[in-house]
Structure formats: structure tokens, C-alpha cells
Design a protein around this motif. Structure first.
Motif, short mmCIF file in Angstrom:
data_model
loop_
_atom_site.label_atom_id
_atom_site.label_comp_id
_atom_site.label_asym_id
_atom_site.label_seq_id
_atom_site.Cartn_x
_atom_site.Cartn_y
_atom_site.Cartn_z
N MET A 180 0.78 -1.32 0.15
CA MET A 180 0.22 0.03 0.04
C MET A 180 1.01 1.30 -0.20
O MET A 180 0.99 2.04 1.06
N ARG A 181 1.60 1.53 -1.02
CA ARG A 181 2.61 2.60 -1.23
C ARG A 181 2.01 3.92 -1.37
O ARG A 181 2.74 4.95 -0.94
N LEU A 182 0.80 4.23 -1.23
CA LEU A 182 0.05 5.24 -1.28
C LEU A 182 -1.04 5.71 -0.19
O LEU A 182 -1.60 6.89 -0.34
N THR A 183 -0.87 4.87 0.86
CA THR A 183 -1.71 5.09 1.96
C THR A 183 -1.48 6.54 2.54
O THR A 183 -0.29 6.79 2.72
N GLY A 184 -2.78 7.27 2.78
CA GLY A 184 -2.60 8.49 3.31
C GLY A 184 -2.38 9.76 2.20
O GLY A 184 -2.49 10.83 2.67
N LYS A 185 -2.22 9.41 1.07
CA LYS A 185 -2.30 10.56 0.22
C LYS A 185 -3.34 10.88 -0.58
O LYS A 185 -4.22 9.78 -1.02
N GLN A 186 -3.65 11.93 -0.91
CA GLN A 186 -4.69 12.46 -1.43
C GLN A 186 -4.43 12.49 -3.19
O GLN A 186 -3.43 13.48 -3.37
N ALA A 187 -5.04 11.93 -3.91
CA ALA A 187 -4.60 12.21 -5.36
C ALA A 187 -5.77 12.57 -6.28
O ALA A 187 -7.05 12.27 -5.84
N VAL A 188 -5.37 13.60 -7.13
CA VAL A 188 -6.43 14.18 -8.11
C VAL A 188 -5.94 13.39 -9.41
O VAL A 188 -4.74 13.60 -9.79
N VAL A 189 -6.76 12.83 -10.38
CA VAL A 189 -6.65 12.30 -11.76
C VAL A 189 -7.48 12.88 -12.50
O VAL A 189 -8.48 12.79 -12.64
N THR A 190 -7.08 13.88 -13.46
CA THR A 190 -7.74 14.42 -14.44
C THR A 190 -7.99 13.26 -15.86
O THR A 190 -7.31 12.54 -15.90
N LEU A 196 -12.73 22.11 -9.20
CA LEU A 196 -12.01 20.97 -8.87
C LEU A 196 -10.94 21.02 -7.72
O LEU A 196 -11.11 20.13 -6.80
N VAL A 197 -10.39 21.98 -7.59
CA VAL A 197 -9.39 22.37 -6.56
C VAL A 197 -10.23 22.42 -5.04
O VAL A 197 -9.82 21.90 -4.19
N ARG A 198 -11.21 23.18 -5.24
CA ARG A 198 -12.19 23.33 -3.98
C ARG A 198 -12.42 21.90 -3.55
O ARG A 198 -12.82 21.68 -2.50
N ALA A 199 -12.96 21.13 -4.56
CA ALA A 199 -13.58 19.59 -4.30
C ALA A 199 -12.37 18.95 -3.68
O ALA A 199 -12.73 18.04 -2.68
N ALA A 200 -11.14 19.02 -4.08
CA ALA A 200 -10.13 18.19 -3.81
C ALA A 200 -9.47 18.35 -2.38
O ALA A 200 -9.19 17.68 -1.56
N GLY A 201 -9.35 19.69 -2.02
CA GLY A 201 -8.58 20.24 -0.84
C GLY A 201 -7.11 19.99 -1.10
O GLY A 201 -6.56 19.69 -2.16
N PRO A 202 -6.44 20.10 0.01
CA PRO A 202 -4.84 19.88 -0.05
C PRO A 202 -4.52 18.40 -0.78
O PRO A 202 -5.25 17.44 -0.22
N THR A 203 -3.69 18.70 -1.68
CA THR A 203 -3.40 17.44 -2.41
C THR A 203 -2.00 16.92 -2.51
O THR A 203 -1.13 17.85 -2.39
N ASP A 204 -1.78 15.66 -2.66
CA ASP A 204 -0.34 15.20 -2.45
C ASP A 204 0.00 14.67 -3.91
O ASP A 204 1.04 15.00 -4.26
N VAL A 205 -0.75 14.22 -4.67
CA VAL A 205 -0.59 13.97 -5.99
C VAL A 205 -1.41 14.51 -7.05
O VAL A 205 -2.63 14.16 -6.89
N LEU A 206 -0.83 15.12 -8.02
CA LEU A 206 -1.86 15.47 -9.22
C LEU A 206 -1.32 14.59 -10.42
O LEU A 206 -0.09 14.76 -11.03
#
Length: 246
Positions: free
Chosen positions: A1-11, A64-74
Motif C-alpha cells: 500500500m505505497r500510497l496510503t494517506g495520500k490524496q490524489a487527483v487524476v484528470t 475541482l481544487v475546492r472539491a479536492a482540498g490539500p493534495t499530495d498527487v496530481l
């Protein structure tokens, strides 16, 4: 689980490479939000948030930014393809391709960078077409070269807080690949010849690109920035004579 705890946005997570990245990120423990120009697609995992957004529009990217909040990965994956030469391309073609593939990536990076957490990772989906030109794909080729240049600039200007890399897929089994073959007088022959040019003797799958995206999003890639990672089954490694076709 290499991305546990990360918030990601994928367009552009509706299908193809984007959908593959969404599913791989979820499997590795990330919280994922994705977007597209239409309604939420069928079959998208319930754990993945969906926002209807056209990334070529700065106002919709702001939502989109407002929906995502603080992000680790875009991951900037959203893109389109038009199969035309420069002489045949219209203003509408320019607006479509450059709007999505160039302005869309720019809009998302500009909006998300100020809110990304330290050690954040931006992954842009470039293409081998940004290095070498596919016939009758003038605007697409040019748009991917732009993505590569922007990737380097972001890495230089925003490190060390943010890493920025691009993945340059080769020929991946998606609708875009089929559209390219259909430009040929003999699509079946074109597909056979193209397959012979791949050292691994197969075309790529979205999962092949997703695997690279997972690594670039993870802390394991902490020393990778400003790079174009080609994932093309060895196609661009060989000269045509090595395929036995000439």
C-alpha cells in the motif's frame, strides 16, 4: 500500500490510461478524486470521488481544487487527439487539442501547486509523440512537446517542495490507438507492422502506465524530478532495420 494517506487527483479518469491510474492508486491506498467533462461514468469505484469538469476552463479547475482540498498527487491525464495535418487543422481543432492538452495541464498545475502538500508529486501524461512525430497528428504531437517542456519548468521552479515528471506512453490499447491505425490504407497491416516494432511484441495496457504512475506518486521516487519516463515496450529503442521489416 505505497500510497496510503495520500490524496490524489487524476484528470480524465473516465476510461483508458486515466481509469487505469485511478484503479491502481485506489489499490495502493490513496484517496482519489477524478474528473471528466461528462457525468460520472458507470463502474467507477464507489470509493472514488467524481467531479464534472473541463480542465481547459480555469473556473471549472478552480471548482475541482475546492472539491479536492490539500493534495499530495496530481496526475494530468485528460487529453484529446485530432488526426489531421497542420494544413487540414481548423481553428476549432486548435481550440480543442491545445485547450485540453496544453491549457488544461497548465490550468491544473497553476491551480493545485499553491495548495499541494510538501513532497507533492505532479505526474503529467506526455507521449512518445512529443519526441517523434506521428503522421497526421500535428496538433497532438505539438501539444505533448509542450507538456514535456512545462514538466521540466515546474520541476525546476517548484522543487524541492514538489516533484514533477512526465510519463511518455507508447502505443497503448485505447480508442486513441485504434483511431491512429484507422488513418492507414490497411489498418490490419499497419497494426501487424507496428506490433513487430515492439521489443516486447505487444502493445501496452493502461495498467502498464499506471504502474509507473504509482511509483512516481510514491515516496520511493523521491529523487526523480524533471524527467520524461518513456514506457513503450522498447519501440523507440530500435532502428527500423532491427524489426526485420526493411
Amino acid at each position: 500500500m505505497r500510497l496510503t494517506g495520500k490524496q490524489a487527483v487524476v484528470t480524465g479518469g473516465r476510461q483508458g490510461i486515466g481509469r487505469g491510474i485511478v484503479e491502481a492508486f485506489l489499490a495502493e491506498g490513496a484517496t482519489v478524486l477524478t474528473c471528466g467533462r461528462g457525468a460520472r461514468p458507470d463502474g467507477l469505484p464507489d470509493s472514488c470521488d467524481w467531479v464534472q469538469a473541463d480542465v481547459s476552463d480555469p473556473a471549472q479547475v478552480a471548482e475541482l481544487v475546492r472539491a479536492a482540498g490539500p493534495t499530495d498527487v496530481l496526475v494530468n491525464n485528460a487529453g484529446v487527439q485530432v488526426e489531421k495535418t497542420v494544413a487540414d487543422s481548423t481553428d476549432a481543432d486548435w481550440d480543442l487539442v491545445i485547450g485540453a492538452n496544453c491549457r488544461g495541464v497548465f490550468n491544473a498545475c497553476r491551480a493545485f501547486i499553491p495548495l499541494m502538500r510538501k513532497s507533492g508529486s505532479i505526474i503529467n501524461i506526455g507521449s512518445i509523440s512529443g519526441h517523434t512525430a506521428d503522421p497526421s497528428m500535428a496538433l497532438y504531437n505539438a501539444s505533448k512537446a509542450f507538456v514535456h517542456g512545462l514538466t521540466r519548468s515546474i520541476a525546476v521552479d517548484h522543487g524541492p517542495d514538489i516533484r514533477c515528471n512526465a510519463i511518455c506512453p507508447g502505443w497503448i490499447e485505447t480508442g486513441m490507438l485504434e483511431a491512429g491505425f484507422n488513418l492507414s490504407d490497411d489498418p490490419t497491416s499497419a497494426r501487424r507492422d507496428a506490433l513487430a516494432r515492439h521489443a516486447v511484441r505487444r502493445f501496452g495496457q493502461p495498467a502498464d502506465i499506471a504502474a509507473m504512475a504509482v511509483w512516481l506518486a510514491s515516496d520511493e521516487a523521491g529523487f526523480a524530478s524533471g524527467q520524461m519516463f518513456t514506457v513503450d515496450g522498447g519501440m523507440t529503442a530500435a532502428s527500423p532495420i532491427n524489426t526485420g521489416l526493411f
